[in-house]
Design an enzyme around this catalytic site. Structure first.
Site, PDB file in Angstrom:
ATOM      1  N   HIS A  75      -6.666  22.654 -18.364  1.00 46.00           N
ATOM      2  CA  HIS A  75      -5.864  23.735 -17.778  1.00 46.00           C
ATOM      3  C   HIS A  75      -4.381  23.357 -17.811  1.00 46.00           C
ATOM      4  CE1 HIS A  75      -8.773  26.508 -15.434  1.00 46.00           C
ATOM      5  NE2 HIS A  75      -9.307  26.103 -16.572  1.00 46.00           N
ATOM      6  N   TYR A 204      -4.449  30.200  -6.399  1.00 50.74           N
ATOM      7  CA  TYR A 204      -4.296  29.808  -4.999  1.00 50.74           C
ATOM      8  C   TYR A 204      -3.681  31.005  -4.284  1.00 50.74           C
ATOM      9  CZ  TYR A 204      -5.229  24.916  -6.155  1.00 50.74           C
ATOM     10  OH  TYR A 204      -5.825  23.746  -6.571  1.00 50.74           O
ATOM     11  N   PRO A 296      -8.577  19.632   0.767  1.00 50.71           N
ATOM     12  CA  PRO A 296      -8.772  19.861  -0.671  1.00 50.71           C
ATOM     13  C   PRO A 296      -7.706  20.719  -1.363  1.00 50.71           C
ATOM     14  CG  PRO A 296     -10.368  21.105   0.620  1.00 50.71           C
ATOM     15  CD  PRO A 296      -9.638  20.246   1.582  1.00 50.71           C
ATOM     16  N   LYS A 300      -6.971  16.584  -4.609  1.00 55.05           N
ATOM     17  CA  LYS A 300      -6.665  15.162  -4.770  1.00 55.05           C
ATOM     18  C   LYS A 300      -7.786  14.192  -4.362  1.00 55.05           C
ATOM     19  CE  LYS A 300      -2.587  15.513  -6.408  1.00 55.05           C
ATOM     20  NZ  LYS A 300      -3.051  16.007  -7.707  1.00 55.05           N
ATOM     21  N   TYR A 388       0.764  18.011  -8.643  1.00 51.09           N
ATOM     22  CA  TYR A 388      -0.546  18.603  -8.928  1.00 51.09           C
ATOM     23  C   TYR A 388      -1.237  17.895 -10.087  1.00 51.09           C
ATOM     24  CZ  TYR A 388      -4.194  22.128  -9.107  1.00 51.09           C
ATOM     25  OH  TYR A 388      -5.420  22.759  -9.072  1.00 51.09           O
TER      26      TYR A 388
HETATM   27  P1  RFL Z   1     -18.395   9.966  -1.394  1.00 47.94           P
HETATM   28  O1  RFL Z   1     -18.516  10.927  -2.529  1.00 47.94           O
HETATM   29  O2  RFL Z   1     -18.456  10.518  -0.020  1.00 47.94           O
HETATM   30  O3  RFL Z   1     -19.522   8.859  -1.595  1.00 47.94           O
HETATM   31  C1  RFL Z   1     -19.840   7.927  -0.601  1.00 47.94           C
HETATM   32  C2  RFL Z   1     -21.267   7.509  -0.792  1.00 47.94           C
HETATM   33  O4  RFL Z   1     -21.599   6.488   0.148  1.00 47.94           O
HETATM   34  C3  RFL Z   1     -22.878   6.765   0.687  1.00 47.94           C
HETATM   35  N1  RFL Z   1     -23.005   6.085   1.993  1.00 47.94           N
HETATM   36  C4  RFL Z   1     -23.680   4.925   2.157  1.00 47.94           C
HETATM   37  N2  RFL Z   1     -24.338   4.135   1.301  1.00 47.94           N
HETATM   38  C5  RFL Z   1     -24.922   3.014   1.791  1.00 47.94           C
HETATM   39  N3  RFL Z   1     -24.858   2.670   3.098  1.00 47.94           N
HETATM   40  C6  RFL Z   1     -24.217   3.437   3.999  1.00 47.94           C
HETATM   41  N4  RFL Z   1     -24.185   3.086   5.282  1.00 47.94           N
HETATM   42  C7  RFL Z   1     -23.578   4.619   3.546  1.00 47.94           C
HETATM   43  N5  RFL Z   1     -22.857   5.591   4.137  1.00 47.94           N
HETATM   44  C8  RFL Z   1     -22.525   6.456   3.195  1.00 47.94           C
HETATM   45  C9  RFL Z   1     -22.939   8.269   0.759  1.00 47.94           C
HETATM   46  O5  RFL Z   1     -24.292   8.744   0.837  1.00 47.94           O
HETATM   47  C10 RFL Z   1     -22.249   8.643  -0.539  1.00 47.94           C
HETATM   48  O6  RFL Z   1     -23.154   8.752  -1.599  1.00 47.94           O
HETATM   49  O7  RFL Z   1     -17.042   9.123  -1.502  1.00 47.94           O
HETATM   50  P2  RFL Z   1     -16.176   8.640  -2.751  1.00 47.94           P
HETATM   51  O8  RFL Z   1     -17.037   7.985  -3.785  1.00 47.94           O
HETATM   52  O9  RFL Z   1     -15.034   7.906  -2.182  1.00 47.94           O
HETATM   53  O10 RFL Z   1     -15.656   9.985  -3.457  1.00 47.94           O
HETATM   54  C11 RFL Z   1     -14.707  10.808  -2.831  1.00 47.94           C
HETATM   55  C12 RFL Z   1     -14.970  12.269  -3.146  1.00 47.94           C
HETATM   56  O11 RFL Z   1     -16.344  12.547  -3.027  1.00 47.94           O
HETATM   57  C13 RFL Z   1     -14.180  13.164  -2.192  1.00 47.94           C
HETATM   58  O12 RFL Z   1     -12.839  12.744  -2.089  1.00 47.94           O
HETATM   59  C14 RFL Z   1     -14.125  14.627  -2.611  1.00 47.94           C
HETATM   60  O13 RFL Z   1     -15.366  15.167  -2.931  1.00 47.94           O
HETATM   61  C15 RFL Z   1     -13.531  15.397  -1.431  1.00 47.94           C
HETATM   62  N6  RFL Z   1     -13.858  16.790  -1.482  1.00 47.94           N
HETATM   63  C16 RFL Z   1     -13.160  17.543  -2.324  1.00 47.94           C
HETATM   64  N7  RFL Z   1     -12.140  17.007  -3.034  1.00 47.94           N
HETATM   65  C17 RFL Z   1     -11.452  17.757  -3.886  1.00 47.94           C
HETATM   66  O14 RFL Z   1     -10.539  17.236  -4.544  1.00 47.94           O
HETATM   67  N8  RFL Z   1     -11.762  19.114  -4.030  1.00 47.94           N
HETATM   68  C18 RFL Z   1     -12.792  19.690  -3.343  1.00 47.94           C
HETATM   69  O15 RFL Z   1     -13.065  20.854  -3.513  1.00 47.94           O
HETATM   70  C19 RFL Z   1     -13.528  18.918  -2.453  1.00 47.94           C
HETATM   71  N9  RFL Z   1     -14.543  19.457  -1.756  1.00 47.94           N
HETATM   72  C20 RFL Z   1     -14.900  17.308  -0.687  1.00 47.94           C
HETATM   73  C21 RFL Z   1     -15.247  18.661  -0.867  1.00 47.94           C
HETATM   74  C22 RFL Z   1     -15.597  16.541   0.250  1.00 47.94           C
HETATM   75  C23 RFL Z   1     -16.618  17.072   1.047  1.00 47.94           C
HETATM   76  N10 RFL Z   1     -17.267  16.231   2.055  1.00 47.94           N
HETATM   77  C24 RFL Z   1     -16.935  14.837   2.119  1.00 47.94           C
HETATM   78  C25 RFL Z   1     -18.058  16.648   3.092  1.00 47.94           C
HETATM   79  C26 RFL Z   1     -16.280  19.217  -0.124  1.00 47.94           C
HETATM   80  C27 RFL Z   1     -16.979  18.428   0.826  1.00 47.94           C
HETATM   81  C28 RFL Z   1     -18.100  19.104   1.574  1.00 47.94           C
HETATM   82  C1  PHB Z   2     -12.768  23.250  -6.775  1.00 47.28           C
HETATM   83  O1  PHB Z   2     -12.932  23.774  -7.878  1.00 47.28           O
HETATM   84  O2  PHB Z   2     -13.727  22.923  -6.064  1.00 47.28           O
HETATM   85  C2  PHB Z   2     -11.398  23.027  -6.279  1.00 47.28           C
HETATM   86  C3  PHB Z   2     -10.322  23.227  -7.121  1.00 47.28           C
HETATM   87  C4  PHB Z   2      -9.034  23.041  -6.654  1.00 47.28           C
HETATM   88  C5  PHB Z   2      -8.827  22.650  -5.352  1.00 47.28           C
HETATM   89  C6  PHB Z   2      -9.916  22.417  -4.502  1.00 47.28           C
HETATM   90  C7  PHB Z   2     -11.212  22.613  -4.966  1.00 47.28           C
HETATM   91  O3  PHB Z   2      -7.565  22.502  -4.892  1.00 47.28           O
END
Ligand code: RFL
Ligand code: PHB
Length: 397
Positions: A75, A204, A296, A300, A388
């Protein structure tokens, strides 16, 4: 109790833990991964969707970019809708050629898990009662239960990649850690649906009814979000209500073009800014969500997890190949510089684009003026675009 020995024990099999494992494997460094959930659960989580170039490069370095190269959507711009008017921010033009890639976290996770299986690397999924010990000594260890057996892993280092609710950060003595936090008074209701995206680029939306985001996973799968009060329950939002409210926040052209369909996933995520300082505690290194959370809005979260791993993998490889502790010593400092900049950007985008119940009319007008200034000025747009697409990785030492 079965005793295992390895160099690095990785706690958590999210993108941070899996990517670290893959990079260590490529460098011939022995490690074991311990995850409390099942592999199916980890692979099924729907989360982020936008990769910065730094993350794409790292996945290439890890040798797990074959699918990404085919299915990732480059993109070159984003759209911002405010006051009923759409503005395009030309990311590529404003940043001297940079772009972002639409590729779901679910896909990144699956690609990494497949590479792990193919390489026959050691992983314990559905581990229980995971605990870390003695990380302020040179003989740290991890204990856990797996099936009916108890294990102890003796290692040189522990990588705490266990997310915001994990045990690694929680195991650090209170006087050795400082945390910074801001909780936002709203959440994002997200819907995934197999319908073509409303536009070629992300939109956005800043509206009087609250924020909305039109994103995608592919040309046939869309991801949409709505700002909702924290008190809302996902089960009280029918698909019809979701589409209706999204339409209410869009401009007439997009409303007309929006294709709706049944949701295949629907969830509410709270928004939070959170930073841990430092990110190293003796032989324990925190990475990704275990160390920091961003709302989010700036896309990042996943990218910060990847940049932490870029620093951590290089530091560990340097240590095992040369004996130098330089990278390990500067890990916290290197990560936190980038983390705070991403925290600032994510906070600023959240502040600018969301409706805050508590804001006065004056504050609201000032915000509108700021957004109008940013979008009306090349300098303003460049600031947004630079952040971004992702700031460069800068090393202190
Ligand atoms: P993760 O992906 O949370 O992975 C951590 C892993 O550790 C496990 N764990 C354990 N394992 C062993 N022993 C324990 N005691 C443990 N406790 C936990 C968990 O089961 C899991 O598998 O962290 P990581 O690897 O640092 O990755 C970070 C990303 O996942 C996170 O920053 C993003 O997904 C945040 N996030 C979003 N970021 C975006 O940029 N755009 C988004 O749209 C977006 N949507 C989200 C999200 C995070 C969410 N969370 C945390 C609830 C939506 C949600 C719902
Ligand atoms: C997504 O596609 O899940 C998404 C994209 C951009 C954002 C947050 C989430 O800023």
């Amino acid at each position: 109790m079965e005793i295992l020995k390895t160099k690095v024990a990785i706690i958590g099999s999210g993108p941070a833990g899996l990517l670290l494992g893959q990079l260590l494997y490529k460098a011939g460094i022995d490690h074991i991964l311990i995850e409390q959930r099942s592999a199916e659960y980890v692979a099924g989580r729907i989360r982020a969707g936008i990769l910065e170039q730094v993350s794409v490069d790292l996945l290439e370095e890890a040798g797990v970019d074959a699918e990404l190269k085919v299915k990732g959507l480059p993109h070159n711009g984003i759209e911002i809708l405010t006051n009923g008017e759409k503005y395009r921010v030309d990311l590529t033009k404003l940043t001297g050629g940079k772009q972002v890639t639409v590729y779901g976290q679910t896909e990144v996770t699956k690609d990494l898990m497949l590479a792990r299986t193919q390489a026959g690397l050691s992983s314990f999924y559905e581990a229980h009662n995971v605990q870390i010990h003695d990380f302020y000594t040179d003989q740290p260890s991890v204990t856990f239960g797996y099936k009916d057996q108890k294990f102890i892993i003796q290692c040189d280092f522990i990588a705490g990649c266990d997310g915001y609710h994990g045990i690694c950060r929680a195991s650090v003595p209170k006087d050795k850690i400082k945390t910074f936090e801001k909780v936002y008074p709203f959440g994002w209701l997200g819907v995934l649906a197999d319908v073509p995206p409303v536009a070629d680029e992300l939109i956005y939306v800043q509206s009087e009814r609250g924020f909305a985001l039109c994103s995608m996973r592919s040309n046939t799968r869309s991801r949409y979000y709505l700002q909702v009060p924290l008190t809302d329950k996902v089960e009280n939002w029918s698909d019809e209500q979701f589409w209706e409210e999204l339409k209410n926040r869009l401009d007439p052209e997009s409303r007309e073009k929006l294709v709706i369909g049944p949701s295949i996933e629907k969830s509410i995520a709270p928004l939070r800014s959170f930073v841990t300082e430092p990110m190293r505690f003796g032989q324990l290194f925190l990475a990704g969500d275990a160390a920091h959370i961003v709302p989010p809005t700036g896309a990042k979260g996943l990218n910060l997890a990847a940049s932490d791993i870029a620093f951590l993998s290089k530091a560990l490889i340097e240590y095992y190949q040369t004996g130098s502790e330089n990278g390990l010593e500067h890990y916290s400092e290197n990560c936190l510089k980038r983390v705070w900049k991403a925290e600032r950007f994510s906070w600023w985008m959240t502040h600018l684009l969301h409706r805050f119940e508590t804001e006065t009319e004056f504050e609201h007008k000032i915000k509108q003026a700021e957004l109008s200034y940013i979008l009306g000025s090349e300098a303003g747009q460049t600031t947004l675009a630079e952040n971004y697409v992702g700031l460069p990785l800068q090393k202190a030492g």
